[in-house]
Motif scaffolding. Structure first.
Motif, short mmCIF file in Angstrom:
data_model
loop_
_atom_site.label_atom_id
_atom_site.label_comp_id
_atom_site.label_asym_id
_atom_site.label_seq_id
_atom_site.Cartn_x
_atom_site.Cartn_y
_atom_site.Cartn_z
N ASP A 1 -4.24 22.09 55.33
CA ASP A 1 -3.04 21.28 55.24
C ASP A 1 -1.73 21.84 54.81
O ASP A 1 -0.59 21.36 54.83
N MET A 2 -1.81 23.08 54.71
CA MET A 2 -0.31 23.90 54.42
C MET A 2 0.19 24.53 55.84
O MET A 2 1.30 24.91 55.41
N VAL A 3 -0.32 24.45 56.82
CA VAL A 3 0.14 24.90 57.94
C VAL A 3 0.12 23.84 59.04
O VAL A 3 -1.01 23.02 59.40
N PRO B 1 2.51 14.70 49.86
CA PRO B 1 2.20 15.75 51.13
C PRO B 1 3.68 15.82 51.94
O PRO B 1 4.47 14.93 52.09
N ASN B 2 3.81 17.01 52.66
CA ASN B 2 4.89 17.40 53.33
C ASN B 2 6.08 17.46 52.74
O ASN B 2 7.18 17.01 53.30
N PHE B 3 6.16 17.50 51.25
CA PHE B 3 7.49 17.60 50.33
C PHE B 3 8.39 18.54 51.15
O PHE B 3 9.72 18.08 51.11
N ILE B 4 8.00 19.71 51.35
CA ILE B 4 8.86 20.70 51.83
C ILE B 4 8.19 21.12 52.93
O ILE B 4 7.11 21.79 53.00
N SER B 5 8.92 21.54 53.94
CA SER B 5 8.26 22.43 55.29
C SER B 5 9.61 23.34 55.80
O SER B 5 10.72 22.92 55.93
N PHE B 6 9.19 24.47 56.16
CA PHE B 6 10.05 25.25 56.71
C PHE B 6 9.47 26.29 57.83
O PHE B 6 8.06 26.35 57.73
#
Length: 202
Positions: free
Chosen positions: A34-36, A101-106
């Motif tokens: 879930d982190m990628v 979920p998906n609070f921050i993505s980079f």
């Protein structure tokens, strides 16, 4: 008996074909993490150094590996070792799922280079295809064996203009798991990679 490999005949065309092949195979592998987010290989080089190749035996094809008996094929079993400058560059999305979920993505760019491989492999040349796989060693089960012994990471986090280099242990461990999973799923017996011979001529 050792073989001389004319590695300078490997061209960018072969690297691009392999990159496209691998991208097809890794599609969907990130769904269980879930982190990628989506991951894609953006560049690949087979390097300037050839693998070491020491023949153990040459024989008729092993029907168990090939999947059928072949009166016209030939099997070459060898010790393969690689300690060179090949690399792949991977683009991925790293996600922070707290507080939602998906609070921050980079974006994350990872260069995986200088792999070290060793193992016993078999190459079967049949009338219309080539089959390749590694064979588990010393009584190892396919789940316990991997030919990948070491690899180097360079990780860039965020926008490419920022040139921020960081050590993302979780992401790097994930990529190592992806590589090992791929090797087991496609390249460690009883699994194998099968390539139609006509693909070499395209």
């Amino acid at each position: 008996m050792s073989l001389k490999i004319y590695w300078d005949r490997v061209t960018e065309k072969h690297s691009i074909k392999l990159m496209n092949y691998l991208n097809e195979r890794i599609s969907g592998l990130t769904e269980t993490y879930d982190m990628v987010g989506e991951m894609k290989i953006t560049n690949l080089s087979l390097g300037s150094k050839p693998p070491k190749f020491e023949i153990i035996q040459i024989s008729d094809p092993d029907a168990l590996i090939l999947g059928n008996k072949s009166p016209n094929g030939i099997e070459l079993r060898a010790k393969i070792g690689y300690d060179g400058d090949a690399y792949i560059e991977i683009q991925a999305e790293f996600k922070v799922n707290l507080p939602t979920p998906n609070f921050i993505s980079f974006p994350v760019n990872v260069k995986v280079s200088n792999p070290i491989f060793s193992g016993i492999a078999t190459v079967i040349y049949d009338t219309d295809k080539v089959c390749f796989c590694f064979l588990p060693e010393n009584g190892d089960s396919p789940d316990d064996f991997t030919p990948l012994k070491d690899v180097k990471f360079e990780t860039q986090l965020g926008d490419s203009a920022q040139q921020v280099l960081v050590d993302l242990d979780k992401l790097q461990n994930f990529i190592v798991d992806i590589i090992k999973t791929y090797l087991k799923r496609y390249l460690v017996f009883p699994n194998k990679m099968t390539i139609p011979l006509n693909e070499f001529n395209n």
